[in-house]
Design an enzyme around this catalytic site. Structure first.
Site, PDB file in Angstrom:
ATOM      1  N   TYR A 169      12.043 -13.179  11.696  1.00  0.00           N
ATOM      2  CA  TYR A 169      11.982 -12.827  10.276  1.00  0.00           C
ATOM      3  C   TYR A 169      10.637 -14.051   9.752  1.00  0.00           C
ATOM      4  O   TYR A 169       9.928 -13.437   8.832  1.00  0.00           O
ATOM      5  CB  TYR A 169      13.462 -13.435   9.471  1.00  0.00           C
ATOM      6  CG  TYR A 169      13.246 -12.846   8.109  1.00  0.00           C
ATOM      7  CD1 TYR A 169      14.100 -11.825   7.869  1.00  0.00           C
ATOM      8  CD2 TYR A 169      12.883 -13.734   7.136  1.00  0.00           C
ATOM      9  CE1 TYR A 169      13.948 -11.549   6.339  1.00  0.00           C
ATOM     10  CE2 TYR A 169      12.752 -13.441   5.819  1.00  0.00           C
ATOM     11  CZ  TYR A 169      13.441 -12.376   5.280  1.00  0.00           C
ATOM     12  OH  TYR A 169      13.627 -11.729   4.087  1.00  0.00           O
TER      13      TYR A 169
ATOM     14  N   PHE B  77      -9.453   4.512  -7.135  1.00  0.00           N
ATOM     15  CA  PHE B  77      -8.507   5.616  -6.683  1.00  0.00           C
ATOM     16  C   PHE B  77      -7.307   5.749  -7.445  1.00  0.00           C
ATOM     17  O   PHE B  77      -6.986   4.999  -8.239  1.00  0.00           O
ATOM     18  CB  PHE B  77      -8.226   4.940  -5.211  1.00  0.00           C
ATOM     19  CG  PHE B  77      -7.374   5.865  -4.324  1.00  0.00           C
ATOM     20  CD1 PHE B  77      -7.717   6.905  -3.814  1.00  0.00           C
ATOM     21  CD2 PHE B  77      -6.038   5.610  -4.168  1.00  0.00           C
ATOM     22  CE1 PHE B  77      -7.182   7.968  -3.005  1.00  0.00           C
ATOM     23  CE2 PHE B  77      -5.228   6.442  -3.323  1.00  0.00           C
ATOM     24  CZ  PHE B  77      -5.768   7.614  -2.865  1.00  0.00           C
ATOM     25  N   ASP B  78      -6.860   6.996  -7.050  1.00  0.00           N
ATOM     26  CA  ASP B  78      -5.659   7.497  -8.220  1.00  0.00           C
ATOM     27  C   ASP B  78      -4.607   6.420  -8.178  1.00  0.00           C
ATOM     28  O   ASP B  78      -4.149   5.730  -9.239  1.00  0.00           O
ATOM     29  CB  ASP B  78      -5.418   8.771  -8.069  1.00  0.00           C
ATOM     30  CG  ASP B  78      -4.759   9.181  -6.485  1.00  0.00           C
ATOM     31  OD1 ASP B  78      -4.799   8.363  -5.985  1.00  0.00           O
ATOM     32  OD2 ASP B  78      -4.751  10.396  -6.451  1.00  0.00           O
TER      33      ASP B  78
ATOM     34  N   ASP C  13     -11.534  -2.995  -3.005  1.00  0.00           N
ATOM     35  CA  ASP C  13     -10.723  -1.797  -2.462  1.00  0.00           C
ATOM     36  C   ASP C  13     -11.094  -1.281  -1.138  1.00  0.00           C
ATOM     37  O   ASP C  13     -12.072  -0.584  -1.096  1.00  0.00           O
ATOM     38  CB  ASP C  13     -10.511  -1.100  -3.349  1.00  0.00           C
ATOM     39  CG  ASP C  13      -9.491   0.250  -3.028  1.00  0.00           C
ATOM     40  OD1 ASP C  13      -9.049   0.282  -1.600  1.00  0.00           O
ATOM     41  OD2 ASP C  13      -9.017   0.956  -3.662  1.00  0.00           O
TER      42      ASP C  13
ATOM     43  N   ALA D  53     -10.222   0.106   1.778  1.00  0.00           N
ATOM     44  CA  ALA D  53      -9.498   0.902   2.715  1.00  0.00           C
ATOM     45  C   ALA D  53     -10.631   1.677   3.843  1.00  0.00           C
ATOM     46  O   ALA D  53     -10.099   1.841   5.025  1.00  0.00           O
ATOM     47  CB  ALA D  53      -9.088   2.381   2.160  1.00  0.00           C
TER      48      ALA D  53
ATOM     49  N   LYS E 277      -6.007   3.928   6.584  1.00  0.00           N
ATOM     50  CA  LYS E 277      -7.378   4.660   6.904  1.00  0.00           C
ATOM     51  C   LYS E 277      -8.129   4.042   7.903  1.00  0.00           C
ATOM     52  O   LYS E 277      -7.656   4.304   9.120  1.00  0.00           O
ATOM     53  CB  LYS E 277      -8.341   4.553   5.614  1.00  0.00           C
ATOM     54  CG  LYS E 277      -8.056   5.521   4.548  1.00  0.00           C
ATOM     55  CD  LYS E 277      -6.613   5.483   3.972  1.00  0.00           C
ATOM     56  CE  LYS E 277      -6.156   6.493   2.658  1.00  0.00           C
ATOM     57  NZ  LYS E 277      -5.912   5.616   1.528  1.00  0.00           N
TER      58      LYS E 277
ATOM     59  N   HIS F   4       0.376  19.307  -9.355  1.00  0.00           N
ATOM     60  CA  HIS F   4      -0.151  20.196  -8.104  1.00  0.00           C
ATOM     61  C   HIS F   4       0.605  20.032  -6.916  1.00  0.00           C
ATOM     62  O   HIS F   4       0.734  20.709  -5.950  1.00  0.00           O
ATOM     63  CB  HIS F   4      -1.706  19.593  -7.795  1.00  0.00           C
ATOM     64  CG  HIS F   4      -1.583  18.085  -7.507  1.00  0.00           C
ATOM     65  ND1 HIS F   4      -1.528  17.356  -8.555  1.00  0.00           N
ATOM     66  CD2 HIS F   4      -1.654  17.319  -6.459  1.00  0.00           C
ATOM     67  CE1 HIS F   4      -1.382  16.017  -8.049  1.00  0.00           C
ATOM     68  NE2 HIS F   4      -1.738  15.943  -6.919  1.00  0.00           N
TER      69      HIS F   4
HETATM   70  C1  LIG Z   1      -5.438   5.462   0.317  1.00  0.00           C
HETATM   71  C2  LIG Z   1      -6.213   4.688  -0.812  1.00  0.00           C
HETATM   72  C3  LIG Z   1      -5.400   3.669  -1.483  1.00  0.00           C
HETATM   73  C4  LIG Z   1      -3.927   3.613  -1.474  1.00  0.00           C
HETATM   74  O1  LIG Z   1      -3.289   3.350  -0.149  1.00  0.00           O
HETATM   75  P1  LIG Z   1      -2.014   3.912   0.365  1.00  0.00           P
HETATM   76  O2  LIG Z   1      -1.725   3.216   1.487  1.00  0.00           O
HETATM   77  O3  LIG Z   1      -2.175   5.584   0.228  1.00  0.00           O
HETATM   78  O4  LIG Z   1      -0.893   3.439  -0.553  1.00  0.00           O
HETATM   79  C5  LIG Z   1      -6.240   2.929  -2.282  1.00  0.00           C
HETATM   80  N1  LIG Z   1      -7.464   3.017  -2.414  1.00  0.00           N
HETATM   81  C6  LIG Z   1      -8.396   3.957  -1.572  1.00  0.00           C
HETATM   82  C7  LIG Z   1      -9.614   3.729  -1.806  1.00  0.00           C
HETATM   83  C8  LIG Z   1      -7.589   4.680  -0.696  1.00  0.00           C
HETATM   84  O5  LIG Z   1      -8.264   5.442  -0.007  1.00  0.00           O
END
Ligand SMILES: *Cc1c(COP(=O)(O)O)cnc(C)c1O
Length: 451
Positions: free
Chosen positions: A75, A127-128, A215, A217, A258, A440
């Site tokens: 833990y 990102f959304d 960000d 990813a 990613k 969608h």
């Molecule tokens: C996928 C993604 C996110 C969000 O990550 P999740 O793991 O899907 O919650 C944030 N920013 C970018 C650029 C992404 O491609």
């Protein structure tokens, strides 16, 4: 490895296989009907080649599967956490990191700690989920992308950044909570951000006393494009480029689904000790104890290996070359693709491909449904259905990491070529029923019929 051959080969061989569903055309027609003509509602068992997303859909290596067995599920103070911390420090220079269950969990913690209602976040393009998390705490998410085209089409527009930082509101009320740079810039097609742009953004953040977050990813794909395209970086080791990218940042969020090449996970890191403490408190509230966050010890092990494997140059060469080949060949068979491609997907211009279908009849939906009926390929619409009022009608085919072979790519090209041949006969679609928000995902659709 020498890369002067025409043939693109996967820089891996296959130790474990997973059968993919091969359906008849009739079976696909039945499945699409049952899914209300909405590919989001299709069971994966009805999909032959699934290019819906590259997120969490990658194949782990034998080294990652082996690492799972070494996961320490303590833990507190798990060995697996310290191993991950070491890899993150090696790659980013950040000495502490919070594991989270996904990127959006990191974004939620960031927005609950650092961001106040009424503040502004400036991003090359949010990102959304990032935008949604900032807006959920009453902040304003502002996008400052450069115009399309060029080697680094993911860059932040520096003139727009200057303007945003020097407005009276920005200076007087310290309304700008942070600048964020998304690498690669997912919302504009996975286009990279140059080191020069990152450093110029850093300079402005220093001038105005505003923190800079990444960000991150697709940090590995971004570093690869810098090495390939940016003057002065061709001979720099990829890991050094990654370190230099993260060196500009005060903190970062990362979806590990990613370039972490794991099926679930995320990371959050910050240099400031006060924010670190605030984030830790928030993390414990919703994710877990700081040495496992939202993940199991075994997940941390797989991520430690995946983060390094994503920087293998043979892999990155193959991945970007394969996506470029995919784009070039699609154009040859009559499918209009946005060029140059980014790092993780191919984008088709459905408006150009289906000029007889007006936006109200969703040309992107017409195209993805035709791709599915033709060959069981699942792509995603990024047009008027997903973004009402969108000026563009795009279809994205995202490439999962290390999952499909070049033969699969050739198959998708053949399927798309056949669809291109009968493009003029494809019907538009109409909404039968849909919720107001995020329509969608659940919309009931039907082929448009002239009345
Ligand atoms: C996928 C993604 C996110 C969000 O990550 P999740 O793991 O899907 O919650 C944030 N920013 C970018 C650029 C992404 O491609």
């Amino acid at each position: 490895m020498s890369w002067d051959f025409q043939t693109i080969i996967e820089p891996f061989r296959i130790k474990s296989v997973e059968a993919i569903p091969i359906l008849s055309r009739t079976e696909r027609e039945v499945a699409l009907e049952a899914a209300a003509h909405n590919l989001f509602k299709l069971p994966a068992a009805a999909v032959t080649i699934d290019l819906l997303t590259d997120s969490g859909t990658g194949a782990m290596s034998s080294a990652q599967w082996a690492a799972l067995m070494t996961g320490d599920e303590s833990y507190a103070g798990s060995n697996s956490y310290f191993a991950l911390q070491k890899v993150v420090e090696r790659l980013t220079g950040f000495t502490d990191v919070f594991p989270c269950h996904q990127g959006r969990a990191a974004e939620r913690i960031l927005s609950r700690t650092v961001i106040e209602p009424g503040q502004i976040i400036l991003n090359n393009t949010h990102f959304d989920t990032t935008r949604a998390n900032f807006e959920a705490v009453g902040a304003e998410a502002v996008d400052l992308p450069v115009p399309p085209g060029g080697d680094f089409a993911g860059n932040m527009d520096l003139d727009a950044l200057d303007a945003a930082l020097t407005t009276d509101a920005g200076r007087a009320a310290r309304r700008v909570a942070m600048v964020m740079v998304t690498i690669t810039n997912n919302a504009v097609g996975g286009q990279p951000v140059s080191m020069a742009n990152l450093r110029a953004v850093r300079q402005r953040c220093d001038d105005f006393g505003v923190p800079l977050y990444l960000d991150a990813a697709r940090f590995a794909e971004n570093a690869w494009f810098i090495k390939q395209r940016e003057p002065g970086f061709g001979d720099v080791a990829l890991e050094d480029i990654v370190r230099q990218m993260f060196a500009v940042a005060d903190g970062f969020t990362m979806s590990a689904k990613k370039d972490g090449i794991v099926n679930i996970g995320g990371l959050l890191a910050v240099r400031d000790p006060e924010w670190h403490q605030a984030m830790k408190n928030e993390l414990i509230l919703t994710e877990g104890f700081p040495t496992y966050g939202g993940l199991a010890g075994r997940d941390l092990e797989a991520l430690s290996v995946g983060l390094l494997e994503a920087l293998d140059e043979d892999y990155l060469h193959y991945r970007t070359r394969s996506i470029a080949y995919f784009s070039e060949r699609l154009i040859e068979v009559g499918v209009p693709v946005i060029m140059p491609p980014g790092g993780h997907a191919v984008y088709i211009d459905a408006k150009k491909m289906l000029p007889h279908i007006p936006p109200e009849q969703f040309p992107g939906v017409a195209l993805i449904n035709a791709l599915y009926i033709e060959g069981g390929v699942r792509a995603v619409e990024l047009g008027s259905l997903m973004f009402p009022g969108s000026p563009r009608e795009l279809v994205r085919m995202a490439m999962p990491r290390r999952v499909y072979t070049q033969a699969h790519v050739d198959y998708v090209i053949e399927v798309a070529g056949r669809v291109a041949k009968r493009a003029a006969a494809l019907p538009g679609y109409e909404i039968v029923k849909a919720p107001a928000a995020l329509r969608h995902f659940s919309a009931v659709l039907a082929p448009h019929r002239e009345i």
